[in-house]
Write a protein that holds these residues in place. Structure first.
Motif, PDB file in Angstrom:
ATOM      1  N   PRO A  55     -47.064 -45.696 -16.884  1.00  0.00           N
ATOM      2  CA  PRO A  55     -47.239 -46.400 -15.607  1.00  0.00           C
ATOM      3  C   PRO A  55     -46.181 -47.467 -15.347  1.00  0.00           C
ATOM      4  CG  PRO A  55     -49.279 -46.374 -16.913  1.00  0.00           C
ATOM      5  CD  PRO A  55     -48.168 -45.967 -17.811  1.00  0.00           C
ATOM      6  N   LEU A  56     -45.426 -47.842 -16.386  1.00  0.00           N
ATOM      7  CA  LEU A  56     -44.452 -48.928 -16.261  1.00  0.00           C
ATOM      8  C   LEU A  56     -43.025 -48.420 -16.089  1.00  0.00           C
ATOM      9  CD1 LEU A  56     -45.855 -51.160 -19.162  1.00  0.00           C
ATOM     10  CD2 LEU A  56     -46.456 -51.234 -16.737  1.00  0.00           C
ATOM     11  N   LEU A  57     -42.831 -47.112 -16.247  1.00  0.00           N
ATOM     12  CA  LEU A  57     -41.498 -46.525 -16.082  1.00  0.00           C
ATOM     13  C   LEU A  57     -41.297 -46.057 -14.649  1.00  0.00           C
ATOM     14  CD1 LEU A  57     -41.416 -44.368 -19.349  1.00  0.00           C
ATOM     15  CD2 LEU A  57     -40.188 -46.521 -18.956  1.00  0.00           C
ATOM     16  N   ASP A  58     -40.069 -46.105 -14.147  1.00  0.00           N
ATOM     17  CA  ASP A  58     -39.776 -45.633 -12.799  1.00  0.00           C
ATOM     18  C   ASP A  58     -40.037 -44.139 -12.685  1.00  0.00           C
ATOM     19  OD1 ASP A  58     -38.978 -48.192 -12.496  1.00  0.00           O
ATOM     20  OD2 ASP A  58     -36.986 -47.751 -11.716  1.00  0.00           O
ATOM     21  N   ARG A  59     -40.306 -43.683 -11.510  1.00  0.00           N
ATOM     22  CA  ARG A  59     -40.602 -42.263 -11.278  1.00  0.00           C
ATOM     23  C   ARG A  59     -39.450 -41.376 -11.679  1.00  0.00           C
ATOM     24  NH1 ARG A  59     -42.201 -40.531  -5.587  1.00  0.00           N
ATOM     25  NH2 ARG A  59     -42.451 -38.567  -6.715  1.00  0.00           N
ATOM     26  N   ASP A  60     -38.206 -41.874 -11.536  1.00  0.00           N
ATOM     27  CA  ASP A  60     -37.057 -41.026 -11.832  1.00  0.00           C
ATOM     28  C   ASP A  60     -36.595 -41.140 -13.289  1.00  0.00           C
ATOM     29  OD1 ASP A  60     -36.121 -43.596 -11.648  1.00  0.00           O
ATOM     30  OD2 ASP A  60     -34.417 -43.123 -10.332  1.00  0.00           O
ATOM     31  N   CYS A  61     -37.360 -41.829 -14.112  1.00  0.00           N
ATOM     32  CA  CYS A  61     -37.032 -41.904 -15.537  1.00  0.00           C
ATOM     33  C   CYS A  61     -37.385 -40.577 -16.208  1.00  0.00           C
ATOM     34  CB  CYS A  61     -37.821 -43.043 -16.201  1.00  0.00           C
ATOM     35  SG  CYS A  61     -37.583 -43.155 -17.987  1.00  0.00           S
ATOM     36  N   ILE A  62     -36.429 -39.998 -16.944  1.00  0.00           N
ATOM     37  CA  ILE A  62     -36.676 -38.755 -17.677  1.00  0.00           C
ATOM     38  C   ILE A  62     -37.427 -39.109 -18.960  1.00  0.00           C
ATOM     39  CG2 ILE A  62     -35.627 -36.739 -18.769  1.00  0.00           C
ATOM     40  CD1 ILE A  62     -33.133 -37.277 -17.019  1.00  0.00           C
ATOM     41  N   ARG A  63     -38.589 -38.492 -19.176  1.00  0.00           N
ATOM     42  CA  ARG A  63     -39.453 -38.825 -20.314  1.00  0.00           C
ATOM     43  C   ARG A  63     -39.431 -37.675 -21.318  1.00  0.00           C
ATOM     44  NH1 ARG A  63     -44.259 -41.032 -16.287  1.00  0.00           N
ATOM     45  NH2 ARG A  63     -42.791 -42.227 -15.001  1.00  0.00           N
ATOM     46  N   VAL A  64     -39.040 -38.002 -22.548  1.00  0.00           N
ATOM     47  CA  VAL A  64     -38.844 -36.982 -23.577  1.00  0.00           C
ATOM     48  C   VAL A  64     -39.713 -37.304 -24.791  1.00  0.00           C
ATOM     49  CG1 VAL A  64     -37.174 -35.815 -25.061  1.00  0.00           C
ATOM     50  CG2 VAL A  64     -36.444 -36.701 -22.814  1.00  0.00           C
ATOM     51  N   LEU A  65     -40.491 -36.323 -25.231  1.00  0.00           N
ATOM     52  CA  LEU A  65     -41.186 -36.449 -26.509  1.00  0.00           C
ATOM     53  C   LEU A  65     -40.272 -35.911 -27.595  1.00  0.00           C
ATOM     54  CD1 LEU A  65     -43.761 -37.033 -28.205  1.00  0.00           C
ATOM     55  CD2 LEU A  65     -44.348 -34.626 -27.895  1.00  0.00           C
TER      56      LEU A  65
END
Length: 411
Positions: free
Chosen positions: A126-136
């Motif tokens: 919820p704290l990251l921008d929408r356009d941040c790429i999120r990688v596990l």
């Protein structure tokens, strides 16, 4: 003349009290230091103008140590974290690194990419921008599978020997893959399959190694054909040591050397004390430094590594032993690519199957065994080195940024 009489029992009691007091003091001090280090952030800037920020939630140890190189040689994940940072710097990103245990970090800047291996993707989503790429960054099999597999092993041991041991590898489940845009996996098809339920893109980067060794050309395969190594970290039942001990206790002509921290698992050590320390063909060494001459000596005296683990994220212990010229005898869940011409995949990981495969491979001609060991060594030299990891990680990050950066720009 005054004679001082010392009560020896009281002296011993005082000494024990002071020793225990010192132990608890150091324990508390270590906890405080650990908590302080847990909330630290290591920040790096690229040369020239930065094009964005990247966050890595994984391993902070290499950046806090006096000698980064020394730490990196202890475990693959230390060096891999350093290399992840270096590659992102090459891409032009400023990089912040936190430990995966940092549960207090709050983003104070806009991140273009966030990489995490456990719980922080879910917490920070919820704290990251929408356009941040999120990688596990998955360095284990999915934790639900991981936990269930170990519980099944512990239950089987309970039913077989009438004892209950603790779960040493248990982790709280995380939803990282469900909050990620994609996943990077260090293991093979086995590990990948445990994450497929989330229907997210999965990229494989082959795990690296801390050490490489020359192939042991002078090794006497006729002499070592009945000698085997179990090499692993904590979680003896998880990694099948109980099964291996029971199998070798019934094969007095075959020898087993154990390299791992079994003395730290007191309940396991107590349950298998006879096999560990009072069985003539079983030799318990304990934990070993893979850069030491002792490790090379042990590897050169053994034919193969026997490692019937129930769940791995890349089988680093197996990879290390293959680099040392050992033939792998492992489970599918060890998450290492094994072909019949250089290794054995255990289908059931039962005591009887372990005995059967050990005896079968021991009976092969020395020339065939040397050829298998050579192919095992050649495979890891081609696929599991720091150079290969760096090459593949760079390729995968490029593809992730190209694919997900464009798709997020369209939102």
């Amino acid at each position: 003349m005054n004679i001082l009489i010392i009560d020896s029992n009281r002296t011993v009691m005082i000494a024990k009290f002071l020793h225990r007091l010192g132990y608890y003091f150091n324990f508390i001090l270590d906890k405080i230091r650990g908590r302080i280090n847990r909330i630290k952030v290591a920040s790096f800037k690229p040369e020239g103008i930065a094009k964005g920020n990247a966050l890595i939630s994984y391993n902070l140890d290499p950046f806090l140590a006096k000698s980064t190189e020394a730490v990196c040689n202890k475990h693959t994940h230390h060096w891999e974290t350093v290399e992840m940072v270096r590659i992102l710097l090459d891409f032009g990103y400023c990089v912040d690194v936190i430990t995966l245990f940092n549960d207090l970090f709050i983003p104070k800047k806009k991140y273009s990419i966030a990489i995490d291996s456990r719980h922080n993707l879910e917490r920070l989503a919820p704290l990251l921008d929408r356009d941040c790429i999120r990688v596990l960054y998955a360095d284990t099999a999915h934790i639900i599978f991981h936990n269930a597999a170990e519980c099944n092993r512990l239950y089987a041991l309970q039913q077989r020997r009438g004892i209950t041991l603790r779960n040493n590898r248990f982790e709280l489940p995380n939803k990282g893959v469900e909050y990620a845009d994609c996943t990077i996996v260090l293991g093979n098809e086995f590990t990948i399959n445990t994450f497929k339920y989330a229907r997210k893109p999965i990229y494989r980067v082959p795990i690296s190694t801390t050490e490489i060794y020359p192939f042991p050309e002078e090794k006497d395969f006729a002499t070592c054909c009945q000698r085997f190594l179990w090499f692993g970290s904590n979680g003896a039942v998880h990694k099948g040591l109980d099964l291996v001990l029971e199998a070798f206790a019934e094969m007095p002509d075959c020898h087993l050397t154990i390299c791992g921290p079994v003395s730290k698992e007191l309940d396991f050590e107590k349950a298998f004390y006879k096999e560990l320390y009072h069985t003539p063909n079983i030799h318990t060494y304990g934990w070993i430094d893979v850069s030491s001459s002792d490790f090379v000596k042990i590897a050169n005296s053994c034919l193969g590594i026997i490692y019937p683990s129930c769940s791995e994220g890349g089988g680093g212990c197996v990879i290390t032993c293959m680099h040392a010229g050992l033939i792998p005898i492992v489970t599918y869940e060890a998450s290492v690519d094994i072909r019949d011409d250089y290794g054995v995949i255990l289908k059931e990981a039962s005591i009887e199957e372990i005995k059967k495969e050990i005896q079968k491979i021991s009976s092969l001609p020395p020339a065939d065994l040397k050829a298998m060991a050579r192919r095992s060594w050649e495979f890891v030299r081609a696929n599991h080195t720091r150079e290969k990891y760096s090459q593949e990680y760079r390729r995968v990050i490029t593809e992730i940024i190209d694919n997900f950066g464009k798709s997020k720009d369209l939102n």
